[in-house]
Design an enzyme around this catalytic site. Structure first.
Site, PDB file in Angstrom:
ATOM      1  N   SER A   1      55.684  27.587  67.755  1.00 41.74           N
ATOM      2  CA  SER A   1      56.780  28.534  67.570  1.00 41.74           C
ATOM      3  C   SER A   1      56.783  28.973  66.110  1.00 41.74           C
ATOM      4  O   SER A   1      55.930  28.552  65.325  1.00 41.74           O
ATOM      5  CB  SER A   1      58.110  27.869  67.907  1.00 41.74           C
ATOM      6  N   LYS A   2      57.769  29.787  65.796  1.00 42.86           N
ATOM      7  CA  LYS A   2      57.855  30.323  64.432  1.00 42.86           C
ATOM      8  C   LYS A   2      57.942  29.217  63.386  1.00 42.86           C
ATOM      9  O   LYS A   2      57.569  29.417  62.243  1.00 42.86           O
ATOM     10  CB  LYS A   2      59.080  31.236  64.312  1.00 42.86           C
ATOM     11  N   ARG A   3      58.451  28.044  63.801  1.00 43.89           N
ATOM     12  CA  ARG A   3      58.520  26.921  62.858  1.00 43.89           C
ATOM     13  C   ARG A   3      57.138  26.560  62.320  1.00 43.89           C
ATOM     14  O   ARG A   3      57.004  25.983  61.256  1.00 43.89           O
ATOM     15  CB  ARG A   3      59.109  25.679  63.545  1.00 43.89           C
ATOM     16  N   HIS A   4      56.101  26.861  63.091  1.00 50.88           N
ATOM     17  CA  HIS A   4      54.747  26.519  62.667  1.00 50.88           C
ATOM     18  C   HIS A   4      54.101  27.630  61.846  1.00 50.88           C
ATOM     19  O   HIS A   4      52.932  27.531  61.502  1.00 50.88           O
ATOM     20  CB  HIS A   4      53.878  26.229  63.896  1.00 50.88           C
ATOM     21  N   GLY A   5      54.853  28.673  61.554  1.00 48.88           N
ATOM     22  CA  GLY A   5      54.264  29.814  60.845  1.00 48.88           C
ATOM     23  C   GLY A   5      54.207  31.001  61.785  1.00 48.88           C
ATOM     24  O   GLY A   5      54.663  30.919  62.922  1.00 48.88           O
TER      25      GLY A   5
END
Ligand code: GLU
Length: 476
Positions: A237-241
């Protein structure tokens, strides 16, 4: 045998995520392998979150990926255009919901028009009086007792106890259908034979099966693909970039590189890792897709991409590079194509993305490059540099043969003058004509730049040295 028909059904509530692109790819591959159809359906019934901008972005991303669809927005088709919002307005979903109410498999719920969470009534008869008074009405599916089973291509037979599933809304009070309901109506009407989608939908599938069964419809073949994970093994997800296709496009990943990498995330094609997905369509076998979560590794993606950049012929790579420059709005001078082709050809050896190529090739395209600090302090300001640059200007001015062998000859002669070591001579020349200490081969670089640019740049370096020396003298 009836036609093989697959679909990709994105909700236009964000950009196309690489996981979505992989799902689309697997559906597309199977449709193409089986000479079937690939359908694009926009699931835009969440009016708050869906936008036409996201829809456009998803369509563009799919086109860039090369995942062309046979029916859907921009193509039409017998039931098109495939936008659930438009199909809602055409009355398609309410028609079947009413049928389900009539046969006792669904019911109306009336909610208070002021306190909209307050349930007033459940009924199998259309609550006309309440509707006339302005109350909200939904239609819910009545979950039967028993068990619901389905066969998943990867997971085998799955069984759910219906007691764990509550009645669920099919038509919301705004008249729009919910996902679990609309997806069944559409997959049936669009004669979808195979539904390949992310594992996050497994828990939705029994609800969908119940609707198929209630309507007496055939059930498509399901396959739920394990999700793409980040390094911490949680869903990517966006948490990973950044995870959107646009992002990878903008940093200069090629479509073919991305498709190759996404194919590797699950599908084991054999020993070989680098291949053109489009050439492997016939080998695609969904039942060999891994049933384990796969980790998204951006550096492996770049590595795969670099291989593709070096496999393409220079013309094709230059076309990709030019398209990317247009896409990202980077500046680019007017240059001869033959010059650009040579630059791209030598620079691609050292890079893995188009953005890296642009950066690495910069001194070949532009004169406004800077001299790296390390070049200035270690080479340009060394005592020998003035004499070396003057000799270089003289010798290159007399050079007629600007082939790689020709420039090499001059470089070696300069090294033999005894002004400085060979390494220093080469690094000083390299830095003088490009501003950098890491470039393609020196002789090749000089040969590409040609006589005029080489002389101009050596002169500029010499002037820069003089300015710097003067500055240092006045500071001291
Ligand atoms: N609109 C759903 C999604 O984007 C589609 C799921 C499906 O393929 O059934 O997740």
């Amino acid at each position: 045998m009836s036609e093989v028909r697959l679909r990709f059904a994105p909700s236009p509530t964000g950009y196309l995520h690489v996981g979505g692109a992989r799902t689309a790819l697997f559906n597309w591959l199977y449709a193409r392998k089986m000479d079937g159809k690939f359908v694009l359906r926009i699931e835009d019934t969440d009016l708050q979150r869906s936008t036409r901008e996201y829809e456009r972005a998803i369509l563009d991303a799919l086109k860039w990926c090369g995942l062309d669809w046979d029916e859907g927005p921009d193509v039409g088709g017998p039931y098109g255009p495939y936008r659930q919002s438009e199909r809602t307005k055409a009355g398609i979903y309410s028609e079947y919901a009413k049928t389900l109410v009539e046969v006792g498999r669904a019911y109306y719920t009336v909610y208070d028009k002021i306190d909209r969470k307050k349930e007033l009534l459940r009924t199998f008869d259309f609550p006309k009086d309440y509707v006339d008074q302005g109350h909200d009405v939904t239609i819910s599916f009545k979950v039967p007792e028993g068990k619901t089973k389905f066969y998943d291509l990867l997971k085998g037979e799955l069984e759910f106890d219906n007691s764990t599933i509550e009645d669920f809304v099919m038509i919301k009070s705004d008249g729009f259908p919910t996902y679990n309901y609309a997806v069944v109506i559409d997959d049936h009407l669009m004669r979808i034979s195979h539904v390949f989608r992310g594992e996050d939908h497994v828990s939705n599938t029994p609800k969908q099966i119940m609707i198929y069964e209630a309507l007496g419809w055939d059930i498509p073949q399901f396959m739920h693909i394990p999700l793409i994970l980040g390094f911490d093994r949680t869903p990517l997800s966006k948490r990973h970039g950044a995870t959107s296709v646009e992002h990878f496009r903008s940093i200069g990943i090629l479509s073919r590189g991305l498709m190759n990498y996404l194919a590797l995330l699950g599908w084991s094609v054999g020993e070989e890792e680098i291949f053109d997905v489009r050439a492997r369509v016939k080998q695609f076998d969904p039942s060999t897709i891994s049933n384990k979560g796969v980790i998204f590794d951006p550096s492996k993606l770049e590595w795969v991409n670099g291989k593709h950049m070096r496999m393409l012929d220079a013309e094709e790579l230059f076309k990709e590079f030019s398209d990317w420059i247009n896409f990202t709005g980077r500046k680019m001078p007017q240059i001869e194509k033959s010059y650009a082709l040579r630059v791209v050809q030598v620079c691609r050896e050292k890079v893995n993305t188009l953005a890296q190529l642009y950066e690495f090739a910069y001194p070949f395209f532009f004169d406004d490059y800077n001299f790296e600090e390390q070049f200035i302090s270690e080479y340009l300001l060394s005592p020998y540099a003035e004499e070396l640059l003057k000799k270089a200007i003289e010798k290159f001015s007399n050079l007629e043969d600007w082939s790689v062998a020709g420039t090499e000859k001059v470089c070696r002669e300069l090294a033999e003058l005894g002004i400085a070591s060979k390494n220093k001579v080469f690094q000083t020349l390299r830095g003088a004509v490009t501003g950098r200490l890491v470039t393609p081969g020196l002789f090749e670089t000089l040969s590409i730049l040609g006589k005029q640019k080489t002389i101009e740049r050596l002169t500029r370096a010499l002037e820069h040295r003089q300015t710097k020396t003067h500055e240092r003298a006045t500071q001291a």
